[in-house]
Design an enzyme around this catalytic site. Structure first.
Site, PDB file in Angstrom:
ATOM      1  N   TYR A 192       0.816  -1.222   0.000  1.00 25.01           N
ATOM      2  CA  TYR A 192       0.000   0.000   0.000  1.00 25.01           C
ATOM      3  C   TYR A 192       0.850   1.274   0.000  1.00 25.01           C
ATOM      4  CZ  TYR A 192       0.510  -0.698   5.148  1.00 25.01           C
ATOM      5  OH  TYR A 192       0.991  -0.919   6.411  1.00 25.01           O
ATOM      6  N   LYS A 213       5.629   4.538   4.731  1.00 27.19           N
ATOM      7  CA  LYS A 213       6.152   3.622   3.712  1.00 27.19           C
ATOM      8  C   LYS A 213       6.190   4.296   2.337  1.00 27.19           C
ATOM      9  CE  LYS A 213       6.682  -0.257   6.193  1.00 27.19           C
ATOM     10  NZ  LYS A 213       7.957  -0.952   6.388  1.00 27.19           N
TER      11      LYS A 213
HETATM   12  C1  HXC Z   1      -3.496   3.522  19.089  1.00 26.13           C
HETATM   13  C2  HXC Z   1      -1.321   3.405  19.850  1.00 26.13           C
HETATM   14  C3  HXC Z   1      -1.329   1.984  19.698  1.00 26.13           C
HETATM   15  C4  HXC Z   1      -2.525   1.374  19.227  1.00 26.13           C
HETATM   16  C5  HXC Z   1       0.624   2.601  20.454  1.00 26.13           C
HETATM   17  N1  HXC Z   1      -0.098   3.722  20.311  1.00 26.13           N
HETATM   18  N2  HXC Z   1      -0.086   1.514  20.081  1.00 26.13           N
HETATM   19  N3  HXC Z   1      -2.393   4.155  19.538  1.00 26.13           N
HETATM   20  N4  HXC Z   1      -3.571   2.184  18.931  1.00 26.13           N
HETATM   21  N5  HXC Z   1      -2.609   0.046  19.061  1.00 26.13           N
HETATM   22  C6  HXC Z   1       0.325   5.080  20.626  1.00 26.13           C
HETATM   23  C7  HXC Z   1       0.571   5.245  22.123  1.00 26.13           C
HETATM   24  O1  HXC Z   1      -0.623   5.487  22.824  1.00 26.13           O
HETATM   25  C8  HXC Z   1       1.501   6.460  22.133  1.00 26.13           C
HETATM   26  O2  HXC Z   1       0.754   7.621  21.935  1.00 26.13           O
HETATM   27  C9  HXC Z   1       2.327   6.251  20.880  1.00 26.13           C
HETATM   28  O3  HXC Z   1       1.581   5.366  20.024  1.00 26.13           O
HETATM   29  C10 HXC Z   1       3.681   5.658  21.153  1.00 26.13           C
HETATM   30  O4  HXC Z   1       3.482   4.434  21.808  1.00 26.13           O
HETATM   31  P1  HXC Z   1       4.632   3.759  22.665  1.00 26.13           P
HETATM   32  O5  HXC Z   1       4.198   2.410  23.046  1.00 26.13           O
HETATM   33  O6  HXC Z   1       5.055   4.690  23.741  1.00 26.13           O
HETATM   34  O7  HXC Z   1       5.836   3.795  21.612  1.00 26.13           O
HETATM   35  P2  HXC Z   1       6.885   2.726  21.238  1.00 26.13           P
HETATM   36  O8  HXC Z   1       7.234   1.880  22.412  1.00 26.13           O
HETATM   37  O9  HXC Z   1       7.986   3.397  20.607  1.00 26.13           O
HETATM   38  O10 HXC Z   1       6.096   1.806  20.191  1.00 26.13           O
HETATM   39  C11 HXC Z   1       6.046   2.079  18.842  1.00 26.13           C
HETATM   40  C12 HXC Z   1       4.834   1.397  18.183  1.00 26.13           C
HETATM   41  C13 HXC Z   1       4.743  -0.086  18.554  1.00 26.13           C
HETATM   42  C14 HXC Z   1       4.972   1.591  16.678  1.00 26.13           C
HETATM   43  C15 HXC Z   1       3.572   2.119  18.649  1.00 26.13           C
HETATM   44  O11 HXC Z   1       3.627  -0.679  17.927  1.00 26.13           O
HETATM   45  C16 HXC Z   1       5.998  -0.843  18.188  1.00 26.13           C
HETATM   46  O12 HXC Z   1       7.020  -0.755  18.872  1.00 26.13           O
HETATM   47  N6  HXC Z   1       5.994  -1.591  17.107  1.00 26.13           N
HETATM   48  C17 HXC Z   1       7.195  -2.296  16.589  1.00 26.13           C
HETATM   49  C18 HXC Z   1       6.858  -3.638  16.030  1.00 26.13           C
HETATM   50  C19 HXC Z   1       5.775  -3.618  14.993  1.00 26.13           C
HETATM   51  O13 HXC Z   1       4.869  -2.795  15.006  1.00 26.13           O
HETATM   52  N7  HXC Z   1       5.805  -4.577  14.081  1.00 26.13           N
HETATM   53  C20 HXC Z   1       4.804  -4.685  13.014  1.00 26.13           C
HETATM   54  C21 HXC Z   1       5.305  -4.041  11.821  1.00 26.13           C
HETATM   55  S1  HXC Z   1       4.471  -4.770  10.457  1.00 26.13           S
HETATM   56  P3  HXC Z   1       0.875   8.920  22.895  1.00 26.13           P
HETATM   57  O14 HXC Z   1      -0.140   9.835  22.379  1.00 26.13           O
HETATM   58  O15 HXC Z   1       0.624   8.431  24.275  1.00 26.13           O
HETATM   59  O16 HXC Z   1       2.284   9.426  22.693  1.00 26.13           O
HETATM   60  C22 HXC Z   1       4.468  -3.699   9.250  1.00 26.13           C
HETATM   61  C23 HXC Z   1       4.089  -4.313   7.890  1.00 26.13           C
HETATM   62  C24 HXC Z   1       2.719  -3.958   7.482  1.00 26.13           C
HETATM   63  O17 HXC Z   1       4.746  -2.570   9.345  1.00 26.13           O
HETATM   64  C25 HXC Z   1       2.126  -4.945   6.503  1.00 26.13           C
HETATM   65  C26 HXC Z   1       1.457  -6.114   7.161  1.00 26.13           C
HETATM   66  C27 HXC Z   1       0.646  -7.000   6.249  1.00 26.13           C
END
Ligand code: HXC
Length: 283
Positions: free
Chosen positions: A150, A166
Site C-alpha cells: 500500500y 512507507k
Molecule cells: C493507538 C497506539 C497503539 C494502538 C501505540 N499507540 N499503540 N495508539 N492504537 N494500538 C500510541 C501510544 O498510545 C503512544 O501515543 C504512541 O503510540 C507511542 O506508543 P509507545 O508504546 O510509547 O511507543 P513505542 O514503544 O515506541 O512503540 C512504537 C509502536 C509499537 C509503533 C507504537 O507498535 C511498536 O514498537 N511496534 C514495533 C513492532 C511492529 O509494530 N511490528 C509490526 C510491523 S508490520 P501517545 O499519544 O501516548 O504518545 C508492518 C508491515 C505492514 O509494518 C504490513 C502487514 C501485512
C-alpha cells in the site's frame, strides 16, 4: 537456490533483524556467506537471534547492536562500531518498522509520530549515515528498503501512519537510486504482502475474523513463506542484480490485484458454477 558464496565478502546490517522477516533475511544472507549485523531495541531478542544466524552460515560472523533507529547519534555510533568490528560494511536493509490498526480520527499525534519516526526517520537515519560512509570512502554498496503493497497507488485505511511512512520510504528509494547511482550505490525496495510474523500478526490480524478474510482475498489463497522473501532479498543484495536500482518488487501472491473490475466475481460461487454461468450467458 543460491550458491553458498553468493554474498561472500559482504557485511550486511539488517535493522529490526532480531525477529520476523528481518531475522529470516539475516539467516538467508548468512547461508549465502555474508557476515551479519542486526540491530534492535531489545537485547535479549538480539542475543538469541545472533546465535541462530551464526548456525545458518558456515564461517560467517554475526553480531548485534542495541540501537533505536530513531536516534541519529545512536545510529552513527552503531555504524562506527560495525566498521570497527567487521572492517567494512557493504549492505543495509531498512527493515525496522512499527504499525498498528486504528481509525485515523482516533490517532494521537504521539501514535502517528511513533510510526513515522521508526519507519521514515529510522530508514533515513541509517541510509544517510551508511551513504556518507560509502561516498567518503569511495566504496560501492547496496540498500534494500522494506515497504508495503500500500506504499504506492492505494494508500491504506486504518494504518495511516504506516501508509504515509512507507510511501515516504519508497520515494526515498527512487530519489536516491538516481542521485547516488554515480557513486555505485544501488537502492531497491521490496513490497511484501501477507507474510505471518509475530510482530505484525499480533498487531494487525489478531482476531480470527480478520485472519480468515485476510487469507481469502489473496488469489494464491495462502500466505507467503519467509524463505520466498529471503530469496528475493538475497537476489537484490547480490552481484546477480547489478543493473537493478530504484525498483520496488512486489511479493504478495497477487493480493494487490483485487482492484480488477470483475475480480469480485471469483468470490460469488465455485469456479465450476461460474463457468456454467458464463456459458449460459453466451448469446
Ligand atoms: C493507538 C497506539 C497503539 C494502538 C501505540 N499507540 N499503540 N495508539 N492504537 N494500538 C500510541 C501510544 O498510545 C503512544 O501515543 C504512541 O503510540 C507511542 O506508543 P509507545 O508504546 O510509547 O511507543 P513505542 O514503544 O515506541 O512503540 C512504537 C509502536 C509499537 C509503533 C507504537 O507498535 C511498536 O514498537 N511496534 C514495533 C513492532 C511492529 O509494530 N511490528 C509490526 C510491523 S508490520 P501517545 O499519544 O501516548 O504518545 C508492518 C508491515 C505492514 O509494518 C504490513 C502487514 C501485512
Amino acid at each position: 537456490m543460491f550458491k553458498e558464496d553468493t554474498l561472500s565478502g559482504q557485511t550486511i546490517l539488517i535493522t529490526g533483524g532480531g525477529s520476523g522477516l528481518g531475522l529470516s533475511m539475516a539467516k538467508g544472507f548468512a547461508r549465502c556467506g555474508a557476515n551479519i549485523a542486526i540491530c534492535g531495541r531489545t537485547e535479549k531478542k538480539l542475543e538469541k537471534a545472533v546465535k541462530e544466524i551464526e548456525k545458518e552460515g558456515e564461517g560467517i560472523v554475526a553480531r548485534y547492536y542495541q540501537c533505536d533507529v530513531r536516534d541519529y547519534d545512536g545510529v552513527t555510533t552503531m555504524f562506527e562500531q560495525i566498521i570497527d568490528n567487521f572492517g567494512a560494511i557493504t549492505g543495509l536493509v531498512n527493515n525496522a518498522a512499527g504499525n498498528f490498526l486504528s481509525a485515523s480520527e482516533d490517532l494521537s499525534p504521539g501514535g502517528f509520530k511513533a510510526v513515522v519516526d521508526i519507519v521514515l526517520h529510522g530508514s533515513f537515519n541509517c541510509t544517510h549515515v551508511f551513504g556518507n560512509y560509502l561516498i567518503d570512502n569511495e566504496k560501492e554498496g547496496n540498500i534494500l528498503n522494506m515497504v508495503t503493497t500500500y506504499a504506492e497507488g492505494t494508500g491504506c485505511a486504518f494504518v495511516l501512519p504506516s501508509a504515509c511512512s512507507k510511501a515516504g520510504v519508497l520515494a526515498m528509494t527512487r530519489s536516491l537510486a538516481f542521485e547516488w547511482a554515480t557513486y555505485g550505490i544501488r537502492l531497491n525496495a521490496i513490497a511484501p504482502g501477507p507474510f505471518p510474523t509475530e510482530g505484525a500478526w499480533s498487531r494487525l490480524v489478531p482476531k480470527k475474523v480478520l485472519e480468515k478474510n485476510f487469507k481469502n482475498k489473496i488469489p494464491a489463497k495462502r500466505y507467503g513463506e519467509h524463505e520466498e522473501l529471503a530469496n528475493l532479498a538475497i537476489f537484490l543484495m547480490s552481484d546477480l542484480a547489478p543493473y537493478i536500482t530504484g525498483e520496488c518488487v512486489v511479493i504478495d501472491g497477487g493480493e494487490r490485484l483485487q482492484a480488477g473490475q470483475f475480480n469480485f466475481v471469483d468470490g460469488l460461487m465455485s469456479r465450476s458454477k461460474l463457468k456454467k454461468l458464463f456459458k449460459a450467458m453466451k448469446p
